[in-house]
Design a protein around this motif. Structure first.
Motif, short mmCIF file in Angstrom:
data_model
loop_
_atom_site.label_atom_id
_atom_site.label_comp_id
_atom_site.label_asym_id
_atom_site.label_seq_id
_atom_site.Cartn_x
_atom_site.Cartn_y
_atom_site.Cartn_z
N LYS A 1 0.86 -1.18 0.00
CA LYS A 1 0.00 0.00 0.00
C LYS A 1 0.90 1.23 0.00
N ALA A 2 0.76 2.07 -1.02
CA ALA A 2 1.59 3.27 -1.14
C ALA A 2 0.71 4.51 -1.09
N LYS A 3 1.06 5.46 -0.24
CA LYS A 3 0.41 6.76 -0.24
C LYS A 3 1.32 7.71 -1.01
N VAL A 4 0.84 8.20 -2.15
CA VAL A 4 1.67 8.93 -3.11
C VAL A 4 1.09 10.33 -3.25
N GLU A 5 1.79 11.33 -2.67
CA GLU A 5 1.24 12.67 -2.55
C GLU A 5 2.20 13.75 -3.07
N ASN A 6 1.66 14.67 -3.85
CA ASN A 6 2.35 15.90 -4.23
C ASN A 6 3.76 15.65 -4.76
N ASN A 7 3.88 14.63 -5.59
CA ASN A 7 5.13 14.37 -6.30
C ASN A 7 5.05 14.97 -7.69
N TYR A 8 6.19 15.19 -8.32
CA TYR A 8 6.24 15.71 -9.68
C TYR A 8 6.95 14.68 -10.56
N PHE A 9 6.21 14.13 -11.54
CA PHE A 9 6.74 13.14 -12.46
C PHE A 9 6.91 13.79 -13.83
N LYS A 10 8.08 13.65 -14.43
CA LYS A 10 8.35 14.34 -15.70
C LYS A 10 9.14 13.44 -16.66
N ASP A 11 8.76 13.48 -17.93
CA ASP A 11 9.52 12.83 -19.01
C ASP A 11 9.83 11.37 -18.68
N SER A 12 8.81 10.62 -18.32
CA SER A 12 9.01 9.26 -17.83
C SER A 12 7.91 8.33 -18.33
N LYS A 13 8.06 7.04 -18.03
CA LYS A 13 7.12 6.01 -18.46
C LYS A 13 6.61 5.23 -17.26
N ASP A 14 5.29 4.96 -17.23
CA ASP A 14 4.69 4.06 -16.24
C ASP A 14 5.19 4.36 -14.82
N VAL A 15 4.96 5.58 -14.38
CA VAL A 15 5.57 6.04 -13.12
C VAL A 15 4.90 5.47 -11.87
N LEU A 16 3.72 4.86 -12.02
CA LEU A 16 3.02 4.28 -10.87
C LEU A 16 2.16 3.12 -11.36
N GLY A 17 2.13 2.03 -10.58
CA GLY A 17 1.28 0.90 -10.91
C GLY A 17 1.86 -0.39 -10.39
N THR A 18 1.36 -1.51 -10.94
CA THR A 18 1.91 -2.84 -10.66
C THR A 18 2.51 -3.36 -11.96
N PHE A 19 3.79 -3.74 -11.92
CA PHE A 19 4.49 -4.13 -13.13
C PHE A 19 5.27 -5.43 -12.92
N TYR A 20 5.34 -6.24 -13.97
CA TYR A 20 6.14 -7.46 -14.03
C TYR A 20 5.63 -8.55 -13.10
N THR A 21 4.37 -8.49 -12.70
CA THR A 21 3.78 -9.52 -11.84
C THR A 21 2.27 -9.41 -11.92
N ASP A 22 1.58 -10.53 -11.61
CA ASP A 22 0.13 -10.48 -11.50
C ASP A 22 -0.33 -10.36 -10.05
N GLN A 23 0.63 -10.19 -9.13
CA GLN A 23 0.31 -10.02 -7.71
C GLN A 23 0.28 -8.52 -7.41
N ALA A 24 -0.92 -7.97 -7.42
CA ALA A 24 -1.08 -6.52 -7.40
C ALA A 24 -0.84 -5.90 -6.04
N GLY A 25 -0.42 -4.64 -6.07
CA GLY A 25 -0.42 -3.77 -4.91
C GLY A 25 -1.42 -2.65 -5.13
N THR A 26 -1.47 -1.70 -4.20
CA THR A 26 -2.45 -0.62 -4.27
C THR A 26 -1.79 0.71 -3.98
N TRP A 27 -2.57 1.80 -4.22
CA TRP A 27 -2.03 3.13 -4.00
C TRP A 27 -3.15 4.11 -3.69
N GLN A 28 -2.80 5.11 -2.91
CA GLN A 28 -3.67 6.27 -2.68
C GLN A 28 -2.94 7.48 -3.22
N VAL A 29 -3.60 8.25 -4.08
CA VAL A 29 -2.93 9.35 -4.76
C VAL A 29 -3.64 10.66 -4.48
#
Length: 524
Positions: free
Chosen positions: A274-302
């Motif tokens: 569980k990730a609480k993701v607040e007031n970050n700045y993402f620039k010039d990037s790919k797939d900056v948040l999510g579940t990747f390379y697995t089918d075992q998901a996590g979660t997020w609050q943004v």
């Protein structure tokens, strides 16, 4: 079952004669208290993190001297602050025994507690040698650079991790450090900041992680989910392939970080994390948040994040990006108090404060760097506070008013701040004689609706007495944090049609206090 962390005590000091005998210099300056003044995040929990406060302070310029200082203490929990200068290498780091046991070729903090390692003077660099924390508690690492640590090739150190923690580690604060590599796994490098096998109550703050394949992780596999309660704030993640960080289980609080050039993925929440993701700045990037390379998901609050020129992969069996429409999938309760900087100024304030040899500067909570009142008294070079290289803005908007209905007249308004005697609602009342002004020269004003509304143009109109004050700005889809347009000056702004509930005009620069009389919005 998790073992309890080693008991922390502030009683006792290292014997000065023993320190001298073993080749480290004892001094009277209490840098431990100085270093702990700004501890933040999860490192404040579980009794707090004080490092070597209350103990002796010694200096060291080799890895062997660091080990000697650790192991010459009366016990493995006697508080100590080690001020480090110069370059630490595999070649000047030997194994030492005493009240503790260390290993050659790696700075090892094993089965110990109550230690501060802080860079002083012209700086401390750990060159091709990693820092390993194992079965330990109450550790502070501050104001050092760790670079080019390899797991294969020559020399090797710490499994290729710049800083690694494992096996029942509690209460660690890593602050104002620079962690960097010169390539990815194929070049022999691994993670810059790895936590695994029962690590909790850790904060990484005001640090730089760059030029590596892997930023860092919490949990070494999908079954290693026993670590967590980690805070990441005001860090710069730059030119990394992935893991900023990778989370497996547990809770992470990720706020006010600046991300640029993440090449494959960014925050990777997996295996129930569980990730609480607040007031970050993402620039010039790919797939900056999510579940990747697995089918075992996590979660997020943004909340409050800005996504500037971000590309998103399509969803697949082992790929679940959070975007392009980024919404929360969980709720996370944070047990400590903290102050959020606005996301729009995060790249600027992080550029001025993050990393080693920046004078331990921090944000004052209003995007302004400030130097703590208590800092190590061994002087270093005067820190510089450079401004980041500005991006080239788009041309100034035209002044020709769009046709159609001004959608703002039936909407609501809010903003980040307001000057005395001004109101958010003044920007949507149809009058050029009333206005909103921020409390300073920068700030944001928003128009909002109760349901999704299609907008493709806005018209920012200044008062006649403040014409030309607005400088650089961003127009932001406040639902998702996506940057719709950037530019300079007031006027009509056209952009690709967007369906949204809230749109924000963020003023990043002005010649003096701007006065926005009307924030008009149009469907076409």
């Amino acid at each position: 079952m998790r073992r309890a962390p080693a008991r922390r005590t502030l009683a006792g000091v290292a014997t000065l004669a023993m320190a001298a005998t073993l080749g480290v210099t004892a001094i009277s300056m209490s840098a431990a208290q100085a270093a702990t003044g700004g501890v933040t995040g999860y490192a404040t929990q579980n009794g707090g993190t004080t490092g070597g406060a209350g103990g002796a302070t010694v200096t060291a310029s080799t890895g062997t001297a660091i080990h000697q200082a650790l192991c010459s203490r009366a016990s493995n929990s006697t508080p100590i602050t080690i001020q480090v200068s110069g370059t630490i290498t595999v070649g000047n780091t030997a194994k030492v025994s005493g009240s503790c046991s260390t290993a050659a070729g790696v700075i090892e903090l094993k089965q110990i507690s109550n230690v501060t390692i802080v860079g002083v003077g012209s700086g401390a660099t750990f060159d091709q040698i990693g820092i390993h924390i194992r079965d330990s508690s109450n550790i502070i690492i501050q104001n050092v650079t760790v670079k080019n640590v390899k797991k294969s090739g020559s020399p090797t150190s710490n499994g290729g991790d710049a800083i690694g923690m494992e096996s029942t580690v509690r209460n660690v604060w890593v602050d104002h450090v620079t962690l960097e590599a010169s390539g990815g796994e194929s070049e022999g490098y691994d993670g810059l900041f790895d936590l695994k096998n029962d690590v909790e109550y850790v904060t990484l703050s005001y640090s730089i992680l760059r030029n590596s394949g892997r930023g860092g992780l919490i949990g070494s596999s999908e079954s290693d989910t026993g670590s967590g309660n980690v805070t990441f704030h005001h860090n710069l993640y730059s030119n990394l392939d992935s893991r900023t960080p990778l989370l497996r289980g547990g809770i992470a609080h990720i706020y006010n970080n600046s991300y640029v050039n993440l090449n494959e993925s960014g925050i990777n929440s997996r295996a129930g994390a569980k990730a609480k993701v607040e007031n970050n700045y993402f620039k010039d990037s790919k797939d900056v948040l999510g579940t990747f390379y697995t089918d075992q998901a996590g979660t997020w609050q943004v909340a409050g994040n800005i996504f500037d020129n971000i590309t998103w992969s399509p969803k697949g069996g082992d790929t679940n990006p959070a975007g392009p429409n980024v919404v929360s999938t969980t709720s996370v309760s944070i047990p400590y108090s903290y102050t959020l900087d606005g996301a729009s100024c995060v790249p600027n304030v992080v550029a001025q404060t993050a990393g080693a040899n920046k004078g331990l500067q921090v944000s004052n909570g209003s995007c302004t760097p400030t130097t703590p009142t208590a800092t190590p008294t061994t002087p270093g070079p005067t820190p510089t506070t450079p401004n980041p290289t500005p991006t080239t803005p788009t041309p100034t908007p035209t002044s020709t008013a769009p046709s159609g209905t001004n959608l703002s007249l039936s909407a609501g308004a809010d903003g980040s701040s307001k000057g005395s005697g001004t109101s958010y609602g003044n920007v949507k009342d149809g009058s050029l004689s009333t206005y909103w002004s921020p409390s300073g020269s920068t700030g944001s004003i928003s128009i909002k609706w109760g349901s999704a509304t299609t907008v493709s143009k806005v018209n920012i109109r200044e008062t006649s007495g403040a014409s030309g004050r607005i400088g650089a700005w961003k127009l932001i889809n406040a639902d998702t944090g996506a940057v719709l347009k950037t530019g300079t000056g007031a006027g009509v702004i056209s952009f690709s049609s967007a369906s949204l509930k809230k749109i924000t005009f963020q003023i990043d620069g002005a010649s003096s206090s701007p006065q926005v009389a009307e924030f008009e919005t149009y469907a076409s």
